[in-house]
Design a protein around this motif. Structure first.
Motif, PDB file in Angstrom:
ATOM      1  N   VAL A  89       0.861  -1.065   0.028  1.00  0.00           N
ATOM      2  CA  VAL A  89       0.077  -0.107  -0.023  1.00  0.00           C
ATOM      3  C   VAL A  89       0.880   1.321  -0.043  1.00  0.00           C
ATOM      4  CG1 VAL A  89      -1.610   1.563   1.374  1.00  0.00           C
ATOM      5  CG2 VAL A  89      -2.005  -1.026   1.091  1.00  0.00           C
ATOM      6  N   LEU A  90       1.771   1.321   0.730  1.00  0.00           N
ATOM      7  CA  LEU A  90       2.764   2.406   0.680  1.00  0.00           C
ATOM      8  C   LEU A  90       3.384   2.423  -0.332  1.00  0.00           C
ATOM      9  CD1 LEU A  90       4.245   2.089   4.375  1.00  0.00           C
ATOM     10  CD2 LEU A  90       2.916   4.001   3.570  1.00  0.00           C
ATOM     11  N   SER A  91       4.016   1.551  -1.000  1.00  0.00           N
ATOM     12  CA  SER A  91       4.643   1.573  -2.214  1.00  0.00           C
ATOM     13  C   SER A  91       3.993   2.100  -3.488  1.00  0.00           C
ATOM     14  CB  SER A  91       5.469   0.221  -2.617  1.00  0.00           C
ATOM     15  OG  SER A  91       6.179   0.044  -1.775  1.00  0.00           O
ATOM     16  N   LEU A  92       2.651   1.485  -3.350  1.00  0.00           N
ATOM     17  CA  LEU A  92       1.582   1.992  -4.523  1.00  0.00           C
ATOM     18  C   LEU A  92       1.093   3.448  -4.215  1.00  0.00           C
ATOM     19  CD1 LEU A  92      -0.121   1.110  -6.717  1.00  0.00           C
ATOM     20  CD2 LEU A  92      -1.840   0.404  -5.151  1.00  0.00           C
ATOM     21  N   GLY A  93       0.915   3.727  -2.984  1.00  0.00           N
ATOM     22  CA  GLY A  93       0.750   5.222  -2.525  1.00  0.00           C
ATOM     23  C   GLY A  93       1.678   6.178  -3.024  1.00  0.00           C
ATOM     24  N   THR A  95       3.636   6.466  -5.650  1.00  0.00           N
ATOM     25  CA  THR A  95       3.380   7.065  -6.920  1.00  0.00           C
ATOM     26  C   THR A  95       2.365   8.245  -6.919  1.00  0.00           C
ATOM     27  OG1 THR A  95       2.017   5.465  -7.545  1.00  0.00           O
ATOM     28  CG2 THR A  95       4.297   5.203  -7.964  1.00  0.00           C
ATOM     29  N   GLY A  96       1.388   8.264  -5.983  1.00  0.00           N
ATOM     30  CA  GLY A  96       0.499   9.367  -5.969  1.00  0.00           C
ATOM     31  C   GLY A  96       0.998  10.721  -5.559  1.00  0.00           C
ATOM     32  N   PHE A  97       2.189  10.570  -5.049  1.00  0.00           N
ATOM     33  CA  PHE A  97       2.797  11.796  -4.695  1.00  0.00           C
ATOM     34  C   PHE A  97       3.489  12.401  -5.956  1.00  0.00           C
ATOM     35  CE2 PHE A  97       3.051  10.663  -0.401  1.00  0.00           C
ATOM     36  CZ  PHE A  97       2.525  11.754   0.171  1.00  0.00           C
ATOM     37  N   LEU A  98       3.875  11.546  -6.747  1.00  0.00           N
ATOM     38  CA  LEU A  98       4.488  11.796  -8.312  1.00  0.00           C
ATOM     39  C   LEU A  98       3.475  12.401  -9.233  1.00  0.00           C
ATOM     40  CD1 LEU A  98       7.330   9.505  -8.572  1.00  0.00           C
ATOM     41  CD2 LEU A  98       7.480  11.644  -7.505  1.00  0.00           C
ATOM     42  N   VAL A  99       2.476  11.535  -9.363  1.00  0.00           N
ATOM     43  CA  VAL A  99       1.443  12.005 -10.484  1.00  0.00           C
ATOM     44  C   VAL A  99       0.135  12.481  -9.815  1.00  0.00           C
ATOM     45  CG1 VAL A  99       2.237  10.289 -11.934  1.00  0.00           C
ATOM     46  CG2 VAL A  99       0.415   9.741 -10.216  1.00  0.00           C
ATOM     47  N   GLY A 100       0.147  12.550  -8.501  1.00  0.00           N
ATOM     48  CA  GLY A 100      -1.200  13.163  -8.118  1.00  0.00           C
ATOM     49  C   GLY A 100      -2.146  11.929  -7.499  1.00  0.00           C
ATOM     50  N   PHE A 101      -2.835  12.153  -6.452  1.00  0.00           N
ATOM     51  CA  PHE A 101      -3.489  11.107  -5.819  1.00  0.00           C
ATOM     52  C   PHE A 101      -4.527  10.725  -6.754  1.00  0.00           C
ATOM     53  CE2 PHE A 101      -0.877   9.794  -2.503  1.00  0.00           C
ATOM     54  CZ  PHE A 101      -0.145  10.979  -2.032  1.00  0.00           C
ATOM     55  N   MET A 102      -5.400  11.829  -7.217  1.00  0.00           N
ATOM     56  CA  MET A 102      -6.542  11.515  -8.129  1.00  0.00           C
ATOM     57  C   MET A 102      -6.133  11.182  -9.508  1.00  0.00           C
ATOM     58  SD  MET A 102      -9.253  12.028  -6.438  1.00  0.00           S
ATOM     59  CE  MET A 102     -10.400  11.739  -7.725  1.00  0.00           C
ATOM     60  N   ASN A 103      -4.972  11.384 -10.072  1.00  0.00           N
ATOM     61  CA  ASN A 103      -4.578  10.855 -11.385  1.00  0.00           C
ATOM     62  C   ASN A 103      -4.303   9.370 -11.117  1.00  0.00           C
ATOM     63  OD1 ASN A 103      -4.864  12.872 -12.926  1.00  0.00           O
ATOM     64  ND2 ASN A 103      -2.752  13.711 -12.769  1.00  0.00           N
ATOM     65  N   GLN A 104      -3.572   9.043  -9.890  1.00  0.00           N
ATOM     66  CA  GLN A 104      -3.242   7.641  -9.606  1.00  0.00           C
ATOM     67  C   GLN A 104      -4.397   6.834  -9.669  1.00  0.00           C
ATOM     68  OE1 GLN A 104      -0.471   6.152  -9.246  1.00  0.00           O
ATOM     69  NE2 GLN A 104      -0.980   4.463  -8.419  1.00  0.00           N
ATOM     70  N   LEU A 105      -5.338   7.342  -9.010  1.00  0.00           N
ATOM     71  CA  LEU A 105      -6.621   6.332  -8.943  1.00  0.00           C
ATOM     72  C   LEU A 105      -7.408   6.281 -10.249  1.00  0.00           C
ATOM     73  CD1 LEU A 105      -8.443   7.796  -5.482  1.00  0.00           C
ATOM     74  CD2 LEU A 105      -7.355   5.574  -6.052  1.00  0.00           C
ATOM     75  N   LYS A 106      -7.570   7.458 -10.969  1.00  0.00           N
ATOM     76  CA  LYS A 106      -7.954   7.491 -12.514  1.00  0.00           C
ATOM     77  C   LYS A 106      -7.324   6.418 -13.219  1.00  0.00           C
ATOM     78  CE  LYS A 106      -9.754  12.151 -12.454  1.00  0.00           C
ATOM     79  NZ  LYS A 106      -9.614  13.212 -13.081  1.00  0.00           N
ATOM     80  N   GLN A 147      -1.892 -11.843  -4.970  1.00  0.00           N
ATOM     81  CA  GLN A 147      -1.530 -10.368  -4.631  1.00  0.00           C
ATOM     82  C   GLN A 147      -0.241 -10.064  -5.331  1.00  0.00           C
ATOM     83  OE1 GLN A 147      -1.320  -9.303  -0.625  1.00  0.00           O
ATOM     84  NE2 GLN A 147      -0.253  -7.321  -1.137  1.00  0.00           N
ATOM     85  N   SER A 148       0.661 -10.824  -5.456  1.00  0.00           N
ATOM     86  CA  SER A 148       1.980 -10.555  -6.051  1.00  0.00           C
ATOM     87  C   SER A 148       1.772 -10.555  -7.637  1.00  0.00           C
ATOM     88  CB  SER A 148       2.971 -11.729  -5.720  1.00  0.00           C
ATOM     89  OG  SER A 148       3.322 -11.220  -4.261  1.00  0.00           O
ATOM     90  N   LEU A 149       1.179 -11.601  -8.064  1.00  0.00           N
ATOM     91  CA  LEU A 149       0.626 -11.770  -9.504  1.00  0.00           C
ATOM     92  C   LEU A 149       0.203 -10.659 -10.086  1.00  0.00           C
ATOM     93  CD1 LEU A 149       0.115 -15.767  -9.691  1.00  0.00           C
ATOM     94  CD2 LEU A 149       2.329 -14.218 -10.548  1.00  0.00           C
ATOM     95  N   ALA A 150      -1.053 -10.196  -9.216  1.00  0.00           N
ATOM     96  CA  ALA A 150      -1.931  -9.017  -9.544  1.00  0.00           C
ATOM     97  C   ALA A 150      -1.041  -7.798  -9.808  1.00  0.00           C
ATOM     98  CB  ALA A 150      -3.019  -8.976  -8.859  1.00  0.00           C
ATOM     99  N   LEU A 151       0.070  -7.665  -8.825  1.00  0.00           N
ATOM    100  CA  LEU A 151       0.635  -6.379  -9.062  1.00  0.00           C
ATOM    101  C   LEU A 151       1.600  -6.296  -9.920  1.00  0.00           C
ATOM    102  CD1 LEU A 151       1.954  -3.775  -7.644  1.00  0.00           C
ATOM    103  CD2 LEU A 151       3.413  -5.215  -6.072  1.00  0.00           C
ATOM    104  N   THR A 152       1.940  -7.423 -10.315  1.00  0.00           N
ATOM    105  CA  THR A 152       2.965  -7.635 -11.411  1.00  0.00           C
ATOM    106  C   THR A 152       2.448  -7.312 -12.842  1.00  0.00           C
ATOM    107  OG1 THR A 152       4.347  -9.448 -10.377  1.00  0.00           O
ATOM    108  CG2 THR A 152       4.508  -9.312 -12.573  1.00  0.00           C
ATOM    109  N   TRP A 153       1.168  -7.924 -13.030  1.00  0.00           N
ATOM    110  CA  TRP A 153       0.251  -7.767 -14.048  1.00  0.00           C
ATOM    111  C   TRP A 153      -0.052  -6.220 -14.132  1.00  0.00           C
ATOM    112  CZ3 TRP A 153       0.253 -10.360 -18.209  1.00  0.00           C
ATOM    113  CH2 TRP A 153      -0.575 -10.387 -19.131  1.00  0.00           C
ATOM    114  N   TYR A 154      -0.308  -5.722 -12.910  1.00  0.00           N
ATOM    115  CA  TYR A 154      -0.649  -4.220 -13.043  1.00  0.00           C
ATOM    116  C   TYR A 154       0.597  -3.250 -13.403  1.00  0.00           C
ATOM    117  CZ  TYR A 154      -1.301   0.380 -10.756  1.00  0.00           C
ATOM    118  OH  TYR A 154      -1.652   1.815 -10.736  1.00  0.00           O
ATOM    119  N   CYS A 155       1.808  -3.587 -12.892  1.00  0.00           N
ATOM    120  CA  CYS A 155       2.867  -2.661 -13.080  1.00  0.00           C
ATOM    121  C   CYS A 155       3.397  -2.831 -14.715  1.00  0.00           C
ATOM    122  CB  CYS A 155       3.930  -3.307 -12.281  1.00  0.00           C
ATOM    123  SG  CYS A 155       3.856  -2.837 -10.676  1.00  0.00           S
ATOM    124  N   LEU A 156       3.136  -4.054 -15.173  1.00  0.00           N
ATOM    125  CA  LEU A 156       3.188  -4.312 -16.642  1.00  0.00           C
ATOM    126  C   LEU A 156       2.442  -3.452 -17.440  1.00  0.00           C
ATOM    127  CD1 LEU A 156       4.163  -8.087 -16.595  1.00  0.00           C
ATOM    128  CD2 LEU A 156       5.715  -6.567 -16.974  1.00  0.00           C
TER     129      LEU A 156
END
Length: 181
Positions: A89-93, A95-106, A147-156
């Motif tokens: 959660v912290l690692s995913l969050g 990136t919200g600081f870089l692109v903005g939290f609403m952009n991250q969610l979108k 969780q790990s597989l879904a995160l990998t697929w998401y990052c890809l």
């Protein structure tokens, strides 16, 4: 700011509006207030570049630290699951600081990432449920793998051709489904 016809216009708020003014175009007109505006959250989210970088660095460091601690707790499924999930959660969050939290969610819920995001978030919740409520080591490990597989697929999905390359590698390594049947 004065337009060429002498009428005062509002100061452009976005970089795009400033660029439009530089080439002689009018800045965009204000749109309907978004949820963040209505809740007053945009004011608190206006961070400088340095603040965003600090926020990113702190969150990603805390996430990596939690993930490291979780590896030390691998025989205690509840502690492991909580630390591992908190690290994600912290690692995913971060990136919200870089692109903005609403952009991250979108971006997370765009069509190409929707399934991966839902599976990832669901797996995080089920990991915690399996570890804290059911106290099942087997189910905790199962949901951690999902969780790990879904995160990998998401990052890809952020790497152009990333999913296609991963799929091609898996097919060449494991063979296609046609080879099995």
């Amino acid at each position: 700011h004065k337009r060429p016809d002498g009428v005062r216009s509002a100061m452009p708020q976005s970089t795009m509006d400033r660029m439009k003014l530089m080439v002689g175009l009018e800045p965009s007109t204000p749109q309907e207030p978004e949820l963040m505006d209505e809740l007053g959250l945009n004011d608190c989210c206006q961070l400088s570049r340095m603040q965003r970088l600090y926020g990113f660095a702190i969150c990603v460091s805390a996430g990596l630290f939690c993930s490291f601690l979780s590896s030390l707790m691998w025989m205690k499924p509840t502690k492991f699951a909580i630390l591992y999930t908190m690290g994600n959660v912290l690692s995913l969050g971060s990136t919200g600081f870089l692109v903005g939290f609403m952009n991250q969610l979108k971006n997370m819920f765009k069509g190409t990432r929707l399934v991966a995001t839902c599976v990832y978030l669901g797996a995080m919740i089920m990991t915690l449920v399996a570890a804290c409520y059911w106290k099942s080591f087997g189910l905790t490990v199962f949901f951690l793998i999902i969780q790990s597989l879904a995160l990998t697929w998401y990052c890809l999905s952020y790497i152009p051709g990333g999913r296609a390359a991963a799929t091609s590698c898996m097919k060449s390594y494991f063979g296609s489904a046609d080879d099995v049947f």
